[in-house]
Write a protein that holds these residues in place. Sequence first.
Motif, PDB file in Angstrom:
ATOM      1  N   TYR A 197      -5.725  13.462  -1.079  1.00 49.62           N
ATOM      2  CA  TYR A 197      -4.654  12.484  -1.239  1.00 49.62           C
ATOM      3  C   TYR A 197      -5.444  11.076  -2.223  1.00 49.62           C
ATOM      4  O   TYR A 197      -6.673  10.975  -1.678  1.00 49.62           O
ATOM      5  N   TRP A 198      -4.303  10.189  -2.035  1.00 44.58           N
ATOM      6  CA  TRP A 198      -5.095   8.639  -2.424  1.00 44.58           C
ATOM      7  C   TRP A 198      -4.391   8.166  -2.403  1.00 44.58           C
ATOM      8  O   TRP A 198      -3.564   7.883  -1.632  1.00 44.58           O
ATOM      9  N   TYR A 199      -4.671   6.575  -2.323  1.00 46.53           N
ATOM     10  CA  TYR A 199      -4.169   5.376  -2.092  1.00 46.53           C
ATOM     11  C   TYR A 199      -4.468   4.391  -2.931  1.00 46.53           C
ATOM     12  O   TYR A 199      -5.163   3.798  -3.564  1.00 46.53           O
ATOM     13  N   HIS A 200      -3.170   3.268  -3.871  1.00 46.51           N
ATOM     14  CA  HIS A 200      -3.347   2.255  -4.378  1.00 46.51           C
ATOM     15  C   HIS A 200      -1.848   0.922  -3.574  1.00 46.51           C
ATOM     16  O   HIS A 200      -1.287   2.110  -2.589  1.00 46.51           O
ATOM     17  N   PRO A 201      -1.702   0.843  -4.814  1.00 51.27           N
ATOM     18  CA  PRO A 201       0.190  -0.383  -4.727  1.00 51.27           C
ATOM     19  C   PRO A 201       1.494   0.619  -4.383  1.00 51.27           C
ATOM     20  O   PRO A 201       0.967   1.116  -5.158  1.00 51.27           O
ATOM     21  N   GLN A 250      -1.573  -3.677 -10.166  1.00 51.53           N
ATOM     22  CA  GLN A 250      -2.482  -3.614  -9.612  1.00 51.53           C
ATOM     23  C   GLN A 250      -3.201  -2.786  -9.136  1.00 51.53           C
ATOM     24  O   GLN A 250      -4.667  -2.321  -9.641  1.00 51.53           O
ATOM     25  N   LYS A 251      -2.738  -1.012  -9.371  1.00 49.91           N
ATOM     26  CA  LYS A 251      -3.255  -0.079  -9.798  1.00 49.91           C
ATOM     27  C   LYS A 251      -3.639  -0.280 -11.252  1.00 49.91           C
ATOM     28  O   LYS A 251      -5.028   0.804 -10.923  1.00 49.91           O
ATOM     29  N   ALA A 252      -3.128  -0.154 -12.107  1.00 49.95           N
ATOM     30  CA  ALA A 252      -3.630  -0.420 -13.398  1.00 49.95           C
ATOM     31  C   ALA A 252      -5.383  -1.384 -13.454  1.00 49.95           C
ATOM     32  O   ALA A 252      -6.108  -0.818 -14.051  1.00 49.95           O
ATOM     33  N   LEU A 259       0.658  -1.364   0.025  1.00 52.16           N
ATOM     34  CA  LEU A 259       0.172  -0.171   0.316  1.00 52.16           C
ATOM     35  C   LEU A 259       1.016   1.393   0.174  1.00 52.16           C
ATOM     36  O   LEU A 259       1.302   1.477   0.602  1.00 52.16           O
ATOM     37  N   HIS A 260       0.356   2.623  -0.984  1.00 54.26           N
ATOM     38  CA  HIS A 260       0.937   3.379  -1.215  1.00 54.26           C
ATOM     39  C   HIS A 260       0.373   4.247  -0.485  1.00 54.26           C
ATOM     40  O   HIS A 260      -0.853   4.600  -1.113  1.00 54.26           O
ATOM     41  N   LEU A 261       0.487   5.258   0.224  1.00 55.59           N
ATOM     42  CA  LEU A 261      -0.073   6.371   0.295  1.00 55.59           C
ATOM     43  C   LEU A 261       0.541   8.148  -0.626  1.00 55.59           C
ATOM     44  O   LEU A 261       1.342   8.831   0.359  1.00 55.59           O
ATOM     45  N   HIS A 262      -0.295   7.719  -1.410  1.00 56.98           N
ATOM     46  CA  HIS A 262       0.071   8.722  -2.265  1.00 56.98           C
ATOM     47  C   HIS A 262       0.249   9.815  -2.145  1.00 56.98           C
ATOM     48  O   HIS A 262      -0.804  10.570  -2.174  1.00 56.98           O
ATOM     49  N   GLY A 263       1.066  11.059  -1.970  1.00 57.32           N
ATOM     50  CA  GLY A 263       0.971  12.506  -1.465  1.00 57.32           C
ATOM     51  C   GLY A 263       0.980  12.850   0.148  1.00 57.32           C
ATOM     52  O   GLY A 263       1.908  13.989  -0.020  1.00 57.32           O
TER      53      GLY A 263
HETATM   54 CU   LIG Z   1       0.107   7.100  -6.790  1.00 54.22          CU
END
Ligand SMILES: [Cu+2]
Length: 396
Positions: free
Chosen positions: A177-181, A188-190, A137-141
């Motif tokens: 913000y947003w979250y994705h792998p 997986q995000k795609a 998980l990445h917490l983008h931003g």
């Molecule tokens: Cu991102």
Amino acid sequence: MSMIRSSKLRIITASLAALTALHAVFPSAPAFAQDGMAAEQARERQELQDMREEVGDIKGTINDAMRQMTELSNQMKNNEYFEAHLFAKETTVKVAGDVSITALTYNGKLPGPELKFFQGDKVRLVLHNQMKFPTSLHLHGMILPGTVDGLPRPDSGIVKPGATYAYQFIANQPGTYWYHPQVIHGDQKAKGLFGSLVILPKGNRRADVPDKDVVLVVGDMKAEYRSSESRQSAPSGGYDGGTSTKGDAASQSLTGSPMRLFQAVAVGKKDAQIFYLINGKSAPMAPPIDVRRGQKVRLRIINSGQSAVPLHLSGHRFEVLARDGSDMLEPRVYRDTITVAPGERVDLEFTADNPGLWALASEVFEQASREGRTPGGIACILRYTDIVEPALQNPN
Ligand SMILES: [Cu+2]
């Protein structure tokens, strides 16, 4: 969360009381002066109309509050932490009247659940991997310690199939913000693993809080055709002029056409199709943005896709409040079109001061259509719910 909950409850309670009071004042039909002066009747009629609009406003407020409470229902305060659970799993989601895509999702939703926290909240995000391969998980931003959001290593941050992992952090930067792998799981995000994360500023005074706060995730999804199954025909659709309240009912744009099943892919073969989606739906299935005259409306736009999206809102000028979660340093600018790059977030705000039916859509035809047809793709309606459109009731 408890803050939102209690204040919204207060609004609901107050609104219900107001509704009851209005009912008491106006049993139903106007029983006004039988042969009184026309002017007085007109004034009373106007007063009644005003009160009806007020009741409409109150109903809208209740709907907004209920929606927000539903969104928050999977977030609970556990000891001092606000806890949210994300279940990564494969799910088949309907993105258009005749298209379903087997995608990767959080909690079976595309996009994943809207996460909302207040600045200063201690957050525990629990990721459950219900897929057959590892994820992360990445917490983008968000600016977080490397131990929480740094590149994952086998002993930390890589979540194996069937495993659970808790990400704990303090939500100290307000913004969108947003979250994705993580990037090593970018495929997986795609394929659909993403969702929005909004941190609301602490101590908001009422004047700073918009009447309506909407998150819109736009983007594309590549998918390969798998099969089709016939199904009952449905009335043909297209935009229905706002008479339908459910996006689903308006989504049957192809009369009697079979439901086609697709599989989301990160890299498509020759016959892969690209579907452009707004909150996981292709127009006209994307639900309308319902506003009422005079409301201050905030749109938080996140581009989860692979290409830049120039979004245009007709009939209004919006103020650009923030990009990538930060307030603009330059003087605030008013625009009607804004391009959101992949991964970028843009916060906009406008006043609903031009009643009617309006479009919020990509300027790129391919993005605002589906397989060459409109309405389709990244497009949705901005709709005033307190205004009766004479043109829609009376086509002539
Ligand atoms: Cu991102």
